[in-house]
Write an enzyme that holds these catalytic residues in place. Structure first.
Site, PDB file in Angstrom:
ATOM      1  N   PHE A   1       7.737  -5.473   3.728  1.00 24.81           N
ATOM      2  CA  PHE A   1       8.320  -5.879   2.449  1.00 24.81           C
ATOM      3  C   PHE A   1       7.593  -5.137   1.348  1.00 24.81           C
ATOM      4  O   PHE A   1       6.364  -5.231   1.226  1.00 24.81           O
ATOM      5  CB  PHE A   1       8.209  -7.381   2.226  1.00 24.81           C
TER       6      PHE A   1
ATOM      7  N   ASP B   1       0.499   0.053   1.044  1.00 26.02           N
ATOM      8  CA  ASP B   1       0.926  -1.001   0.123  1.00 26.02           C
ATOM      9  C   ASP B   1      -0.071  -2.144   0.235  1.00 26.02           C
ATOM     10  O   ASP B   1      -0.042  -2.925   1.180  1.00 26.02           O
ATOM     11  CB  ASP B   1       2.338  -1.461   0.494  1.00 26.02           C
TER      12      ASP B   1
ATOM     13  N   LYS C   1      -0.387  -8.152  -7.819  1.00 26.52           N
ATOM     14  CA  LYS C   1      -0.718  -9.548  -7.511  1.00 26.52           C
ATOM     15  C   LYS C   1      -2.079  -9.965  -8.053  1.00 26.52           C
ATOM     16  O   LYS C   1      -2.212 -10.229  -9.249  1.00 26.52           O
ATOM     17  CB  LYS C   1      -0.567  -9.799  -6.013  1.00 26.52           C
TER      18      LYS C   1
END
Length: 434
Positions: free
Chosen positions: A161, A246, A275
């Site tokens: 994702f 990522d 994040k």
């Protein structure tokens, strides 16, 4: 103060001091907001440390941390004071200019990553935007191979994702996310997870980049093996492809290290962050390693209006400072190990995975959704990324004592969730065999 300012202040005060009942706020949400997130589970109005409170006054232990965002918990006094001070000094200037906080944060990230000379940072506003920048970086690695074949392919993994904008979505493998928006940007191929043989077979000089998550968070916290990451580094270097990691979910201390890939001893060509970087304030980053990779994107080829603004970069600097000063990464490693060990002893838990305070655990049945609801009723915020999987990504300041309150409640949560699931399943009409 204008009438508009007064009404905004009144609305904020109403939510914090004299809140309406949660159901009223949820109805107003339904009437006013686009329904892409479904119905919110609760209306949250206040937080402190690892705790949050809803509009009805109920307290919850936040074991999801805004999906791995609130690294220092809620309302951290140092971070909030730095944000307030910076906003009162200089808020936004656009990238026609720079600011000391932007430069200092870039230098700090390069230092923490052990990046070689010539490495650079591009600041964005989110993880998805950081991945979009990485996608464009990959496209720029387009020089033909020695035999003249075009370098146009990008490899990613099944279960990965990477975001929901069109480029990031092309890298994301979940068909339910992709199908409504096809055709997506082309040239992306998805390989089986952690399958070295498949990687070796696919990776040649027509590949521009390989994009990997060291730990797949949305797939249920699935770590890539150290050998896979090391082999990916070896193969991409040999083929002239970029290795892009990522680390939006795994970076900034989440796994007990600054960046998850550091456990494998490799250095990527690029890394995306977001994040936890801003401690709750929106910011993302693309880090490029070495002068050759950093030169792929040139002036005018990418940009952002808000990315790297003084407030966001000040928030990130404050977050990193607080993580260092409080030995928070050591706490994440310690409490994470404690949690994983205790979870493995729970009867209904079949498998536990993760590093630091990014943890996934599988149940003995497909009742994770019911477990999330029951946990919420009992004052715990957790997440179900798959029908039999639960995920924890709490603030990195979570204590053993706080973790223990969840562990004490978990057997009862799972028993009730399993029973509810069985009752709901039994009540469903049989499928029409015709």
């Amino acid at each position: 103060m204008s009438t508009r300012e007064t009404s905004i202040e009144t609305a904020a005060a109403a939510a914090l001091v004299d809140p309406a009942k949660g159901q009223e706020w949820l109805q107003r949400y339904s009437d006013a907001l686009l329904g892409v997130f479904g119905t919110p589970q609760r209306v949250l109005v206040r937080g402190a440390g690892c705790l949050v409170w809803d509009a009805d006054g109920k307290q919850y232990l936040d074991l999801l941390g805004g999906i791995a965002v609130n690294a220092l918990g809620h309302a951290h006094p140092f971070v909030t004071s730095v944000i307030s001070s910076q906003l009162a000094t200089l808020g936004h200037v656009s990238n026609f200019f720079t600011s000391p906080t932007q430069v200092a944060l870039a230098e700090k990230l390069l230092s923490l990553a052990g990046a070689p000379a010539g490495s650079k940072v591009f600041f964005a506003n989110s993880g998805t935007e950081a991945v979009e920048a990485a996608f464009k970086l990959a496209r720029r690695n387009s020089a033909p191979s020695h035999d003249g074949k075009p370098r146009t392919r990008i490899l990613a993994l099944e279960g990965g994702f990477h975001g929901r904008t069109m480029g990031a979505l092309a890298l994301t493998s979940k068909q339910a996310y992709r199908a409504p928006f096809e055709p997506l940007p082309g040239g992306v191929e998805h390989l089986p997870f952690n399958d070295l043989q498949a990687l070796e077979a696919a990776l040649d000089e027509t590949v521009a980049a390989v994009v990997l998550e060291p730990i797949q968070g949305e797939a249920g916290v699935r770590p890539l093996s150290m050998s896979y990451l090391q082999k990916a580094r070896e193969l991409t270097s040999k083929a002239g492809a970029l290795l892009i990691l990522d680390e939006v979910q795994t970076g900034v201390g989440r796994t007990g290290r600054w960046f998850a890939h550091q456990a494998s001893g490799i250095t990527p060509d690029a890394m995306t962050l977001a994040k936890g970087l801003g401690g709750g304030f929106p910011i993302g980053a693309l880090v490029t390693f070495g002068s050759e990779v950093s030169a792929l994107l040139t002036p005018g080829q990418h940009g952002t209006t808000f990315g790297g603004n003084p407030v966001a970069t000040a928030a990130a600097l404050a977050t990193v400072h607080a993580l260092e000063a409080g030995a928070v990464l050591r706490n994440a490693d310690d409490v994470g190990s404690f949690l994983r060990g205790a979870l493995a002893e729970v009867d209904a838990v079949e498998d536990v995975r993760g590093e630091g305070l990014l943890i996934g655990f599988d149940l003995d049945g497909d009742y994770s959704a019911e477990a999330v609801k029951e946990a919420l009723e009992r004052g715990f915020i957790i997440n179900a990324p798959a029908p039999r999987t639960l995920r924890l990504a709490p603030p990195l300041v979570l204590t053993r004592a706080e973790a223990q309150t969840f562990l004490d409640a978990l057997p009862g949560i799972l028993d009730t969730a399993r029973y509810t699931h069985e009752q709901n399943t039994a009540a469903q009409p049989p499928e029409d065999s015709a």
